[in-house]
Design a protein around this motif. Structure first.
Motif, PDB file in Angstrom:
ATOM      1  N   LEU A   1      -8.950  76.925  93.848  1.00  0.00           N
ATOM      2  CA  LEU A   1      -8.633  77.002  95.003  1.00  0.00           C
ATOM      3  C   LEU A   1      -9.496  78.620  95.996  1.00  0.00           C
TER       4      LEU A   1
ATOM      5  N   ARG B   1     -11.858  79.547  95.583  1.00  0.00           N
ATOM      6  CA  ARG B   1     -14.033  79.884  95.546  1.00  0.00           C
ATOM      7  C   ARG B   1     -14.164  77.724  96.746  1.00  0.00           C
ATOM      8  N   ASN B   2     -12.806  76.917  96.740  1.00  0.00           N
ATOM      9  CA  ASN B   2     -13.265  75.971  97.616  1.00  0.00           C
ATOM     10  C   ASN B   2     -13.197  76.368  98.719  1.00  0.00           C
ATOM     11  N   TYR B   3     -12.892  77.843  99.066  1.00  0.00           N
ATOM     12  CA  TYR B   3     -12.440  78.086  99.639  1.00  0.00           C
ATOM     13  C   TYR B   3     -13.748  79.039 100.402  1.00  0.00           C
TER      14      TYR B   3
ATOM     15  N   ILE C   1       0.189  69.979  98.345  1.00  0.00           N
ATOM     16  CA  ILE C   1      -0.354  70.323  99.308  1.00  0.00           C
ATOM     17  C   ILE C   1      -0.362  70.803 100.239  1.00  0.00           C
TER      18      ILE C   1
ATOM     19  N   ILE D   1      -0.585  74.923  98.824  1.00  0.00           N
ATOM     20  CA  ILE D   1      -2.068  74.841  99.853  1.00  0.00           C
ATOM     21  C   ILE D   1      -2.398  75.173 100.939  1.00  0.00           C
TER      22      ILE D   1
ATOM     23  N   TYR E   1      -4.069  78.167 102.579  1.00  0.00           N
ATOM     24  CA  TYR E   1      -5.146  78.170 103.499  1.00  0.00           C
ATOM     25  C   TYR E   1      -5.070  78.839 105.004  1.00  0.00           C
ATOM     26  N   TYR E   2      -3.440  77.787 105.250  1.00  0.00           N
ATOM     27  CA  TYR E   2      -3.697  78.091 107.172  1.00  0.00           C
ATOM     28  C   TYR E   2      -2.929  79.547 106.835  1.00  0.00           C
TER      29      TYR E   2
ATOM     30  N   VAL F   1      -5.784  66.770  98.586  1.00  0.00           N
ATOM     31  CA  VAL F   1      -6.570  67.935  98.969  1.00  0.00           C
ATOM     32  C   VAL F   1      -7.314  68.761  98.150  1.00  0.00           C
ATOM     33  N   ALA F   2      -7.311  69.088  96.974  1.00  0.00           N
ATOM     34  CA  ALA F   2      -8.091  69.785  96.272  1.00  0.00           C
ATOM     35  C   ALA F   2      -9.970  68.948  96.983  1.00  0.00           C
TER      36      ALA F   2
ATOM     37  N   ALA G   1     -10.267  72.722 101.741  1.00  0.00           N
ATOM     38  CA  ALA G   1     -10.698  73.380 102.527  1.00  0.00           C
ATOM     39  C   ALA G   1     -11.934  73.318 103.151  1.00  0.00           C
TER      40      ALA G   1
ATOM     41  N   ASN H   1     -10.875  70.956 105.487  1.00  0.00           N
ATOM     42  CA  ASN H   1     -10.174  70.936 106.678  1.00  0.00           C
ATOM     43  C   ASN H   1      -9.715  72.291 107.561  1.00  0.00           C
ATOM     44  N   ALA H   2      -9.146  73.430 106.356  1.00  0.00           N
ATOM     45  CA  ALA H   2      -9.271  74.435 106.693  1.00  0.00           C
ATOM     46  C   ALA H   2     -10.016  75.100 107.723  1.00  0.00           C
ATOM     47  N   ARG H   3     -11.331  74.821 107.239  1.00  0.00           N
ATOM     48  CA  ARG H   3     -12.578  74.944 107.742  1.00  0.00           C
ATOM     49  C   ARG H   3     -12.789  74.647 109.017  1.00  0.00           C
TER      50      ARG H   3
ATOM     51  N   ARG I   1     -10.793  73.380 111.113  1.00  0.00           N
ATOM     52  CA  ARG I   1      -9.632  74.039 111.907  1.00  0.00           C
ATOM     53  C   ARG I   1     -10.006  75.334 112.866  1.00  0.00           C
TER      54      ARG I   1
ATOM     55  N   PHE J   1     -18.254  72.844 101.599  1.00  0.00           N
ATOM     56  CA  PHE J   1     -16.406  73.090 101.233  1.00  0.00           C
ATOM     57  C   PHE J   1     -16.610  71.489 100.509  1.00  0.00           C
TER      58      PHE J   1
ATOM     59  N   TYR K   1      -2.706  63.369 109.193  1.00  0.00           N
ATOM     60  CA  TYR K   1      -2.136  63.661 107.909  1.00  0.00           C
ATOM     61  C   TYR K   1      -3.726  64.498 107.987  1.00  0.00           C
ATOM     62  N   PRO K   2      -4.049  65.056 107.252  1.00  0.00           N
ATOM     63  CA  PRO K   2      -5.200  65.880 107.455  1.00  0.00           C
ATOM     64  C   PRO K   2      -6.467  66.212 106.400  1.00  0.00           C
ATOM     65  N   PHE K   3      -6.077  64.570 104.503  1.00  0.00           N
ATOM     66  CA  PHE K   3      -6.917  64.996 104.107  1.00  0.00           C
ATOM     67  C   PHE K   3      -7.416  63.796 103.566  1.00  0.00           C
TER      68      PHE K   3
END
Lengths: 650, 336
Positions: free
Chosen positions: A335, A337-339, A615, A618, A622-623, B5-6, B10, B12-14, B16, B73, B292-294
């Motif tokens: 998790l 590393r993904n970020y 979901i 996570i 993340y947010y 989500v996996a 990430a 998606n967060a980036r 945003r 990502f 839905y964001p993924f």
């Protein structure tokens, strides 16, 4: 160390495999003192021999990959003997290989001819007659396979007959033959030209109908293939004889290549060489021991704290990161590393991420029975599917937390009268559940603020300390959170709007004045006075920032109410399942149907709700959490490592 | 089983975190209110374009920079698609290279117009700019992804000029981009194709207008130099478009999502309708960022939005240089 010792030292370092080399050119402290090694010529030489050996391996049909395990040579290898040996083997093998290439070429020519004749087969006329057509034009040639559809579309309105070979050529093109009236030849030519059509003349030296020619070509091709089989047997014998030797040579040359590349990152003056790199503090003694074993006292080893280096402080050199977490936490590194990996001096958040994820998961998915099912699925994957062990561990840990929360909620597969609730039942005490969710959110966000402060202090970054999510924001948030909690508590001395304003005003005003104050301070130091426009722009920006701060603090906290909402929806889905089961129980054979409905309901809840709460967890991490303190973008620790007696890899 | 989500959490967060950097209509209007081109560039320095402006880079470098920031990502095959999408900037580099070699321009004259592709670059424009002839350039690019397409077009270089190389590279790129969607999971592929399809439609309309109208190519060539894929501009629509000279937009586009742009197309040609057509693409891209964001629509939609914005910025810069009034200039931008 002395330059003459460098080779042996580099080899020792690479054998121990713990030093992440720093390119000396990046390190400005050494500029002028040492020059980077010029390894260009040696690297080209090594690469040339490596290519020669790879070519030889390819000729003999040996595996392309270099075997990773084996001994590491003690000194630099002499390339000349390797080159000579490679040339000698090549000379011996070459005759067979050349013969094979000729036969392959002949087979390819025959196949190509077959293709072009096959494309003419639908016409059915002897090939010699196609060379002299009176009313129609014939064009035969190659075009990229992906352009065939394009050609069909563009000539759709032109009368024509398009014939195409069944299989494309090795280069991805297909052989097509087009017949069109002489009157339409110009349009057809335009279409063919624009789809990268390459004309191929009609096959020469063959006569008869395509069927007759094809039969003859089949015979010839069969003979060529038989000869190819014989040559392949010879080649296999060579491969068996020389394969092991070539593998050893390739490994040694590959090791040499890595070492030469590594030397390119080292520096030297006339007599003194410098090797710089990163090593985890705990492994430093091991590295020192390895170097001392080679050099004894003939070197100076200097251990520096990264932050003491100017290049690191200025961000010119990234410090590589090695994540080291206990086995149960390690799967959550994915998790993180993904970020993005943490930067040096940035808090490594994996443990917090793991605990928070599992807590939130358990909170939303609390059920003893379903938790145990998740654990069992995870355990099954852990035992049977080695590749997915990380996911299996996460699943098992989620199962444990779901079970723990199941005891707190007193729920087993949704049945709430088998166990007492150690804490509360979600559907019966929604308010307390929601308060707890918000309280968790406040604590989690506060942790984010604290970690941001820790990062700022560690990096001695004043801008981060006082900037967004910095000290002022954190204090303001905590005051607001404290007031909200006190108000929710109620009773005498509860918070009023007025007292709240008195408490909140100071941090908000400080946030408001932060930027203008910085500008004034900068102006005083620079002995200049900022323009009115600049002050106005900054003031407006600060007002917007204050508004944004207030709104985002509220929304960031309120969003944690979803923890309670999903816990309720989990319980709600159980209610729905039992309602369906009750309805079915009243029909004939109802007990069986009800049992099936309960089992299916649980399966759906585990799959659907499990996915959703993962979901959500996570998302919150993340947010809401990472955005408070984490930037990521760190470099991974990758030490220089050669294979040694079956460990590591070349 | 890999969860959405996996796969997309990430990125998606980036995305945003990068979204607030978009200028939007109001930002573009504010930008154009600056009195001169240099002032506009200076103003851009205080936006998300700042880093690129400081490096004296082309504004398009912003898209590539953002793309490179989010691609890490993603994993294959999503990353492949995003890489392939970003490479349309490399195709622009390639076209520029073809023109500079053909026109014997010096590297120093054209260097600033190239967009660096960073780790996804397939070739080094600086190294290739030393080629003196186009066949040598094609030879040097033989091992790049553009090699086969350029080699295939080379025989026509003598009679059709550098245009054939440019069009071959462009068609090949967009074909490969479409093919890259096939590697995605089914629902992501559908989403990506729906989005890219709109872009391809606009590209097709623009190319057909240019090839049939400005260059006077034959219907067969105009058809062959268009993309076979798209959302509303189907094979039949393209055929109807190329059949008449000048292009009869009304007959071809009636019944498609673009028929409301027919009057503009008939009166002012493609350029008049371009902002409106691109707005459709922009709206679809923005819609991907809601709900839905993924999914693949998030990174792809964001990059498309950024591309549209960069186009708008370029348009405004040109208008400012030509001293066009604000109303006219802002009428050319695609941001809604």
């Amino acid at each position: 160390m002395l330059t003459s010792d460098l080779e042996r030292t580099a080899r020792a370092i690479a054998t121990h495999g713990v030093l992440h080399l720093l390119d000396i050119r990046q390190w400005t402290e050494t500029t002028g003192a040492v020059r980077p090694f010029d390894v260009g010529a040696r690297l080209r030489e090594v690469q040339e021999v490596a290519d020669q050996l790879s070519g030889l391996a390819a000729l003999l049909g040996l595996p392309r990959e270099i075997e990773p395990d084996g001994d590491v040579g003690e000194g630099p290898i002499e390339l000349a003997p390797v080159r000579e040996r490679s040339a000698a083997i090549d000379a011996e093998v070459r005759a067979v290989v050349r013969r094979r290439a000729e036969l392959e070429d002949a087979a390819a020519q025959l196949s190509k001819l077959q293709g072009s004749v096959r494309a003419l087969a639908p016409i059915g006329l002897p090939i010699e007659r196609l060379r002299d057509l009176r009313y129609v034009s014939l064009a035969s040639g190659l075009l990229p396979a992906r352009n065939t559809q394009r050609l069909r579309e563009s000539v759709a309105r032109t009368p024509h007959l398009l014939m195409m070979a069944e299989r494309p050529q090795p280069d991805g093109r297909v052989l097509v033959t087009v017949l069109t009236l002489h009157a339409d030849q110009e349009a057809m030519d335009r279409a063919l030209r624009s789809v990268q059509f390459e004309p191929v003349p009609l096959p020469m030296g063959v006569t008869g109908t395509p069927t007759e020619v094809l039969a003859e070509l089949d015979g010839q091709l069969e003979q060529v293939r038989e000869r190819l089989h014989a040559v392949d047997a010879d080649r296999a014998a060579f491969a068996e004889r020389y394969g092991p030797e070539i593998a050893v040579l390739r490994r040694l040359v590959e090791q040499e290549r890595l070492l030469v590349e590594a030397r390119g990152r080292m520096g030297a003056s006339e007599r003194i060489a410098v090797v710089a790199g990163w090593v985890p503090a705990v492994l430093a003694p091991r590295l020192e021991q390895a170097i001392r074993a080679v050099l004894g006292a003939r070197c100076v080893l200097e251990w520096r704290d990264p932050i003491s280096l100017d290049d690191v402080r200025r961000g010119r050199i990234p410090v590589p990161i090695l994540l080291r977490n206990p086995a149960l936490i390690r799967p959550f590194e994915r998790l993180v590393r993904n970020y993005g990996l943490p930067r040096y001096n940035e808090v490594e958040p994996t443990a917090v991420v793991a605990v928070a994820f599992l807590t939130m998961f358990g909170f939303m998915f609390g059920d003893v029975g379903q938790g145990l099912v998740l654990f069992a699925i995870g355990y099954f994957i852990y035992l049977r599917m080695f590749r997915y062990r990380d996911y299996a561990l996460i699943l098992m840990e989620c199962g444990v937390f779901a079970t723990l929360f199941g005891f707190l909620y007193g729920s087993v597969f949704g049945v709430e009268h088998w166990l007492p609730a150690l804490w509360l039942r979600p559907m019966q005490d929604m308010e307390r559940l929601m308060r707890t969710a918000i309280a968790f959110g406040i604590a989690f966000l506060s942790l984010g603020f604290i970690l941001n402060l820790v990062n700022a202090i560690r990096a001695r970054d004043a801008a981060a300390l006082w900037g967004r999510n910095g000290l002022l924001f954190a204090v303001g948030y905590w005051i607001a959170a404290g007031l909200a909690i006190r108000r929710a508590w109620g009773g005498p001395g509860a918070v009023t709007m007025g007292s709240a304003l008195v408490w909140l005003l100071p941090p908000l005003v400080m946030i408001l004045l932060r930027e203008p104050a910085a500008l004034v301070w900068k102006s005083i130091r620079g002995r200049t006075w900022p323009g009115a426009t600049e002050i106005m722009a900054l003031t407006v920006q600060s007002v917007v920032e204050v508004l944004d701060t207030v709104v985002s603090a509220i929304s960031n906290t309120a969003t944690f109410i979803r923890l309670a909402a999903f816990a309720l929806s989990h319980a709600g889905l159980f209610l729905a399942t039992f309602s369906v089961a009750d309805a079915l129980a009243r029909t004939s054979g109802g007990t069986v149907w009800a049992a099936i409905a309960i089992v299916l309901g649980n399966v759906v809840i585990i799959a659907l709700e499990g996915l959703i709460v993962s979901i959500q967890s996570i998302r919150l991490e993340y947010y809401e959490f990472f955005s408070k303190f984490y930037s990521g973008g760190g470099e991974e620790y990758r030490p220089l490592r050669l294979a040694s007696s079956g460990t590591g890899r070349v | 089983m890999r969860l959405d989500v996996a796969r997309y959490g990430a990125v998606n967060a980036r995305v945003r975190s990068l979204l607030p950097g978009l200028l939007g209509r109001s930002g573009l209007e504010g930008l154009y209110s600056f009195p001169s081109g240099p002032a506009m560039r200076e103003a851009l320095r205080h936006t998300a374009y700042g880093a690129d402006m400081d490096r004296q880079a082309h504004v398009r470098a912003r898209v590539v920079g953002a793309g490179l920031a989010i691609r890490r990502f993603l994993q294959v095959p999503e990353r492949t698609l995003v890489d392939c999408y970003l490479r349309h900037h490399e195709v622009e580099n390639l076209k520029l290279l073809v023109r500079s070699v053909s026109g014997a321009e010096r590297w120093s004259e054209v260097a600033g117009r190239f967009v660096p592709l960073g780790e996804i670059a397939s070739f080094d424009p600086h190294g290739l700019a030393s080629c003196h002839e186009l066949p040598a350039l094609v030879q040097a690019l033989a091992r790049s992804p553009y090699g086969p397409a350029l080699q295939g077009a080379l025989p026509r270089l003598a009679d059709a000029g550098p245009f054939v190389l440019e069009v071959a590279a462009e068609l090949d790129h967009y074909e490969r981009l479409w093919d890259a969607t096939a590697g995605l999971r089914a629902r992501d592929a559908v989403r990506a194709r729906a989005l890219l399809g709109l872009l391809y439609d606009v590209l097709n309309l623009s190319w057909i207008a240019r090839h049939r109208g400005e260059l006077g190519l034959s219907p067969e060539e105009a058809l062959n130099y268009s993309l076979r894929q798209g959302r509303w501009v189907t094979s039949e629509v393209r055929r109807r478009l190329v059949e008449e000279q000048p292009v009869n937009w009304g007959a071809a586009l009636t019944g498609t999502a673009y028929d409301r742009f027919v009057p503009e197309l008939q009166q002012g040609g493609f350029e008049a309708a371009a902002p409106g057509l691109l707005q459709i693409v922009g709206r679809a891209a923005r819609a991907e960022l809601r709900g839905y964001p993924f999914h693949i629509g998030v990174p792809l939609g964001f990059l498309m939005l950024l591309d549209l914005e960069v186009r708008d910025v370029e348009v405004l810069m040109t208008c400012k240089q030509l001293e066009r009034p604000a109303g006219e200039a802002l009428g050319q931008v695609s941001a809604p």
